[in-house]
Design a protein around this motif. Structure first.
Motif, short mmCIF file in Angstrom:
data_model
loop_
_atom_site.label_atom_id
_atom_site.label_comp_id
_atom_site.label_asym_id
_atom_site.label_seq_id
_atom_site.Cartn_x
_atom_site.Cartn_y
_atom_site.Cartn_z
N SER A 1 0.84 -1.20 0.00
CA SER A 1 0.00 0.00 0.00
C SER A 1 0.88 1.25 0.00
CB SER A 1 -0.89 -0.03 1.25
OG SER A 1 -1.37 1.26 1.54
N PRO A 2 0.59 2.23 -0.89
CA PRO A 2 1.46 3.41 -0.93
C PRO A 2 1.33 4.30 0.30
CG PRO A 2 -0.37 3.59 -2.49
CD PRO A 2 -0.44 2.23 -1.91
N MET A 3 0.14 4.36 0.91
CA MET A 3 -0.06 5.21 2.10
C MET A 3 -0.77 4.39 3.18
SD MET A 3 0.68 8.65 1.93
CE MET A 3 -0.36 10.09 1.81
N PRO A 4 -0.05 3.48 3.85
CA PRO A 4 -0.72 2.62 4.83
C PRO A 4 -1.20 3.44 6.04
CG PRO A 4 1.65 2.29 4.92
CD PRO A 4 1.40 3.24 3.80
N SER A 5 -2.22 2.92 6.72
CA SER A 5 -2.71 3.65 7.91
C SER A 5 -1.64 3.60 8.98
CB SER A 5 -4.01 3.03 8.42
OG SER A 5 -3.74 2.12 9.45
N GLY A 6 -1.53 4.70 9.74
CA GLY A 6 -0.50 4.79 10.77
C GLY A 6 -0.60 3.66 11.78
N ARG A 7 -1.82 3.29 12.13
CA ARG A 7 -2.01 2.25 13.14
C ARG A 7 -1.42 0.92 12.67
NH1 ARG A 7 -5.04 -1.97 14.67
NH2 ARG A 7 -5.64 -2.07 16.88
N GLU A 8 -1.74 0.53 11.43
CA GLU A 8 -1.27 -0.77 10.94
C GLU A 8 0.24 -0.75 10.66
OE1 GLU A 8 -3.26 -3.01 11.52
OE2 GLU A 8 -4.94 -1.63 11.78
N PHE A 9 0.71 0.41 10.22
CA PHE A 9 2.15 0.56 9.94
C PHE A 9 2.93 0.34 11.25
CE2 PHE A 9 5.78 3.36 8.47
CZ PHE A 9 6.14 2.54 7.41
N ASP A 10 2.45 0.95 12.33
CA ASP A 10 3.12 0.78 13.63
C ASP A 10 3.05 -0.66 14.10
OD1 ASP A 10 4.02 3.32 13.81
OD2 ASP A 10 2.54 4.02 15.27
N MET A 11 1.89 -1.27 13.90
CA MET A 11 1.74 -2.68 14.32
C MET A 11 2.78 -3.53 13.59
SD MET A 11 -0.07 -4.02 16.52
CE MET A 11 -1.77 -4.18 16.93
N LEU A 12 2.97 -3.24 12.30
CA LEU A 12 3.94 -3.99 11.50
C LEU A 12 5.37 -3.76 12.01
CD1 LEU A 12 4.63 -5.60 8.84
CD2 LEU A 12 4.89 -3.37 7.76
N LEU A 13 5.75 -2.48 12.16
CA LEU A 13 7.15 -2.16 12.51
C LEU A 13 7.55 -2.70 13.88
CD1 LEU A 13 7.88 1.40 11.14
CD2 LEU A 13 7.91 -0.80 9.99
N THR A 14 6.60 -2.72 14.82
CA THR A 14 6.97 -3.18 16.17
C THR A 14 7.29 -4.67 16.20
OG1 THR A 14 4.63 -3.42 16.71
CG2 THR A 14 5.70 -1.40 17.43
N ALA A 15 6.91 -5.38 15.12
CA ALA A 15 7.22 -6.82 15.06
C ALA A 15 8.74 -7.03 15.07
CB ALA A 15 6.60 -7.43 13.81
N GLY A 16 9.49 -6.11 14.48
CA GLY A 16 10.95 -6.27 14.40
C GLY A 16 11.59 -6.39 15.78
N GLU A 17 11.20 -5.53 16.69
CA GLU A 17 11.80 -5.54 18.04
C GLU A 17 11.33 -6.75 18.85
OE1 GLU A 17 11.53 -2.75 16.39
OE2 GLU A 17 13.37 -1.68 16.87
#
Ligand code: ADP
Ligand code: ASP
Ligand code: MG
Length: 430
Positions: free
Chosen positions: A58-74
């Motif tokens: 998605s070119p402009m993902p929702s902030g909520r889902e984007f954060d959910m995705l990125l926190t998976a790394g840690e």
């Protein structure tokens, strides 16, 4: 022996070997009698890879889902690190930011920490565990959504936990031996700084020296938490960042405070873009409408320049810089406000770079600014924008000129080391 917070960046835990190496270091601190809280980043370039993946979906993902995705790394690195420590015969428990009590506002992708309630961390420590906390993430106070603190945010998690737990020191472990007079990836002759005041470090961080995040230094200054930036790959002493210079023993004069350098260093940043609003009516209130539109889109801007209006047209151009990642949003916000502002067109340029010279000595040395411009001129670098603070001078140039300009300024101010070359132990510099 008190409590220490240790933060390990992505390059220190880039692979299984890295995780095992870091686990040994953590266990050493515990064996020395410390209570140890560890903040860990995502492995290697995981966060960038997750961002690339999201862009493909998605070119402009929702902030909520984007954060959910990125926190998976840690989450991955914290669990693996706890396993590696257990393997060495010590007990460890990992916690997400939310479990560790990192409470934030609800601005996704760049949330601010508003409170830290580390009850579960205290309990884990009291029960003899090493506590491992996922960096860069928290939970919003109102909606209870998962948030991230902006790129490099694990530094801020570490200092915030150090403040909440009243730690002795916050150690930031990375892939270089400390804070240098310039990025060692660009200037091989950069020198390690033994001590730097919060003020100078704040300016370096705000100007793009990503070895420490600006918000983390702000937090450390507010709560007076000394930071020790050092390498997780070598056993060397790193750089102390604190309010007061440490005292050194000298043979002739006894105890002496370490002196603050006139110039602390040169920073550079290629993560910004420039927007020019062309043909703005030269009358009161225009800049206010432009920057209100940008602010309402929650975009932080950096430098601003307005050129002199040509009397015949009564029009002027206003340029400003902002993070590249906010470029699209800013253009959309300005286009929407076009009718109210009445400009002719917008120009977007992401091929710019910023070079900054930082040092408290600037206040009392009038030649610094001239020397800075002379160095750039000798290197044939053209200046597009200029901004200054009491202890910093910054210019915007073409992105292609940045590395050359940094080296030229570093040399001109006598910052080059005459002995060894700076070591970069890991990381891809991404
Ligand atoms: P981590 O993964 O540990 O958080 P970062 O990549 O965020 O590491 O920060 C460390 C990097 O910061 C170094 O590898 C170096 O390239 C860069 N850097 C930029 N400016 C400086 C500076 N003045 N001193 C040291 N490192 C710097
Ligand atoms: N993993 C996050 C990033 O790459 C946070 C951090 O490393 O501090 O930005
Ligand atoms: Mg970092």
């Amino acid at each position: 022996m008190g409590l220490v917070v240790q933060k390990y960046g992505g390059s220190s835990v880039a692979d299984a070997e890295g995780i095992k190496r870091v686990a040994k270091r953590i266990v050493e601190a515990k064996k020395n009698g410390h209570q140890v809280v560890v903040v860990v980043s995502a492995m290697g370039d995981t966060t960038d890879e997750l961002i690339d993946l999201a862009e493909k979906v998605s070119p402009m993902p929702s902030g909520r889902e984007f954060d959910m995705l990125l926190t998976a790394g840690e989450r991955i690195s914290m669990a693996l690190l706890a396993m590696a420590i257990k393997n060495l015969g010590h007990s460890a428990q990992s916690f997400t930011g939310s479990q560790a009590g990192v409470i934030t506002d609800s601005v996704h992708n760049k949330a601010r920490i508003i409170d830290v309630t580390p009850g579960r961390i205290r309990t884990a420590l009291d029960e003899g565990n090493i506590a491992i906390v996922a960096g860069f993430q928290g939970v919003s106070q109102d909606k209870k959504d998962i948030t991230t603190l902006g790129r490099g945010g694990s530094d801020t998690t570490a200092v915030a936990l150090a403040a909440a737990l009243d730690a002795e020191v916050c150690e930031i472990y990375t892939d270089v031996d400390g804070v240098f007079t310039a990025d060692p990836r660009v200037v091989k002759k950069a020198k390690k700084i033994d001590w730097i005041a919060f003020e100078d470090m704040l300016e370096l961080a705000a100007s793009g020296s990503k070895v420490l995040l600006h918000r983390c230094v702000e937090y450390a200054r507010r709560y007076n938490i000394p930071i020790h930036v050092r390498s997780s790959f070598s056993g060397l002493q790193g750089t102390w960042v604190s309010s007061e210079p440490p005292v050194q023993k000298t043979q002739q004069q006894g105890d002496q405070k370490v002196e603050q350098a006139i110039i602390s260093g040169v920073a550079h940043d290629t993560s910004e873009a420039k927007i020019t609003v062309v043909g703005v009516p030269d009358k009161p209130g225009e800049a206010a409408v432009i920057f209100r539109a940008v602010a309402d889109a929650e975009i932080n801007i950096d430098m601003i320049v307005q050129n002199v209006s040509a009397a015949s047209t009564g029009l002027t151009d206003i340029s400003f810089t902002l993070p590249k990642t906010e470029g699209r949003k800013a253009i959309d916000a300005l286009e929407k406000a076009k009718a109210g502002i009445g400009f002719e067109s917008l120009r977007y340029d992401d091929q710019i770079g910023k070079i900054s010279l930082v040092g408290a000595g600037m206040k009392t040395n009038p030649g610094v600014t001239a020397g800075f411009f002379e160095a750039l001129s000798d290197a044939g670098v053209n200046i597009e924008l200029i901004s200054t603070s009491e202890i910093r001078i910054s210019v915007v140039t073409r992105a292609d000129d940045v590395n050359e300009a940094v080296r030229a300024v570093h040399t001109a101010f006598g910052l080059d080391s005459d002995s060894d070359e700076a070591v970069v132990y890991g990381g891809t510099g991404r």
